[in-house]
Design a protein around this motif. Structure first.
Motif, PDB file in Angstrom:
ATOM      1  N   LYS A  18       0.877  -1.177   0.000  1.00 28.13           N
ATOM      2  CA  LYS A  18       0.000   0.000   0.000  1.00 28.13           C
ATOM      3  C   LYS A  18       0.909   1.220   0.000  1.00 28.13           C
ATOM      4  N   THR A  19       0.721   2.104  -0.978  1.00 25.21           N
ATOM      5  CA  THR A  19       1.585   3.275  -1.106  1.00 25.21           C
ATOM      6  C   THR A  19       0.955   4.502  -0.456  1.00 25.21           C
ATOM      7  N   ALA A  20       1.753   5.555  -0.344  1.00 26.88           N
ATOM      8  CA  ALA A  20       1.300   6.791   0.288  1.00 26.88           C
ATOM      9  C   ALA A  20       0.126   7.424  -0.457  1.00 26.88           C
ATOM     10  N   ASP A  21       0.041   7.186  -1.765  1.00 30.39           N
ATOM     11  CA  ASP A  21      -1.068   7.756  -2.542  1.00 30.39           C
ATOM     12  C   ASP A  21      -2.244   6.776  -2.649  1.00 30.39           C
ATOM     13  N   TRP A  22      -2.306   5.808  -1.739  1.00 39.67           N
ATOM     14  CA  TRP A  22      -3.409   4.875  -1.548  1.00 39.67           C
ATOM     15  C   TRP A  22      -3.533   3.831  -2.655  1.00 39.67           C
ATOM     16  N   ARG A  23      -2.505   3.668  -3.451  1.00 39.52           N
ATOM     17  CA  ARG A  23      -2.548   2.599  -4.444  1.00 39.52           C
ATOM     18  C   ARG A  23      -2.173   1.291  -3.751  1.00 39.52           C
ATOM     19  N   VAL A  24      -2.661   0.176  -4.289  1.00 43.84           N
ATOM     20  CA  VAL A  24      -2.369  -1.141  -3.734  1.00 43.84           C
ATOM     21  C   VAL A  24      -1.817  -2.014  -4.865  1.00 43.84           C
ATOM     22  N   PHE A  25      -0.680  -2.651  -4.591  1.00 46.19           N
ATOM     23  CA  PHE A  25      -0.039  -3.544  -5.550  1.00 46.19           C
ATOM     24  C   PHE A  25       0.094  -4.916  -4.917  1.00 46.19           C
ATOM     25  N   LEU A  26      -0.101  -5.958  -5.709  1.00 45.22           N
ATOM     26  CA  LEU A  26       0.105  -7.331  -5.263  1.00 45.22           C
ATOM     27  C   LEU A  26       1.293  -7.900  -6.016  1.00 45.22           C
ATOM     28  N   PHE A  27       2.191  -8.568  -5.280  1.00 40.63           N
ATOM     29  CA  PHE A  27       3.362  -9.205  -5.868  1.00 40.63           C
ATOM     30  C   PHE A  27       3.425 -10.640  -5.391  1.00 40.63           C
ATOM     31  N   GLN A  28       3.748 -11.546  -6.305  1.00 41.69           N
ATOM     32  CA  GLN A  28       3.897 -12.943  -5.919  1.00 41.69           C
ATOM     33  C   GLN A  28       5.373 -13.293  -5.878  1.00 41.69           C
ATOM     34  N   ALA A  29       5.791 -13.918  -4.790  1.00 39.99           N
ATOM     35  CA  ALA A  29       7.166 -14.376  -4.626  1.00 39.99           C
ATOM     36  C   ALA A  29       7.204 -15.888  -4.853  1.00 39.99           C
ATOM     37  N   PRO A  30       8.377 -16.409  -5.228  1.00 37.64           N
ATOM     38  CA  PRO A  30       8.463 -17.850  -5.477  1.00 37.64           C
ATOM     39  C   PRO A  30       8.338 -18.722  -4.221  1.00 37.64           C
ATOM     40  N   SER A  31       8.631 -18.153  -3.050  1.00 37.15           N
ATOM     41  CA  SER A  31       8.540 -18.934  -1.815  1.00 37.15           C
ATOM     42  C   SER A  31       8.103 -18.040  -0.665  1.00 37.15           C
ATOM     43  N   LYS A  32       7.686 -18.661   0.430  1.00 36.02           N
ATOM     44  CA  LYS A  32       7.272 -17.903   1.611  1.00 36.02           C
ATOM     45  C   LYS A  32       8.449 -17.115   2.173  1.00 36.02           C
TER      46      LYS A  32
END
Length: 150
Positions: free
Chosen positions: A42-56
């Protein structure tokens, strides 16, 4: 296709697509179930990004590193702009490095958290009529959304 090279200048497209992490928060995307090892930014300008990582482990590493960099580049907020009307304005969030040491910054965040919680409680004690579509009702909703987000 183009690999990153440290001596290569960033293009205008690179700069346009960059995500600013000052005053951002990375967390595990616990409300997202389509894929595993997904983190939410969640960024300061209220945008939300989802990122997938290969492992926990890598997801947790990214969360830790993003939050560390975000903390370094999250100097305390400037007061909101003052205007002649009693209009809600979000505070200005500088993207400069903080001058506070880690302990001072933690205390600053804890104080800010308490201040916002108190402000939200006070805000909810004086609601406007929900059916109103006036500027006052919109200002009330905007301020409430900001306080809950913060």
């Amino acid at each position: 296709q183009d690999e990153y090279k440290p001596d290569k200048d960033l293009s205008e497209v690179d700069l346009k697509n960059a995500i600013r992490v000052h005053h951002a928060l990375a967390t595990k995307a616990s409300d997202y179930s389509k894929k595993s090892n997904v983190l939410k930014l969640k960024t300061a300008d209220w945008r939300v990004f989802l990122f997938q990582a290969p492992s926990k482990e890598e997801m947790l590493s990214w969360i830790l590193r993003i939050n560390l960099v975000a903390a370094i580049f999250s100097a305390p907020a400037f007061p909101a702009a003052i205007c002649s009307m009693k209009k809600f304005c979000r505070p200005l969030l500088p993207s400069s490095m903080t001058k506070l040491c880690q302990e001072e910054q933690l205390r600053s965040h804890e104080n800010k958290m308490k201040q916002i919680a108190d402000e939200l409680t006070e805000h909810k004690l004086h609601p406007v009529e929900k059916s109103l579509k006036s500027k006052e009702a919109e200002e009330y909703r905007l301020k409430e959304h900001y306080l809950i987000f913060e």
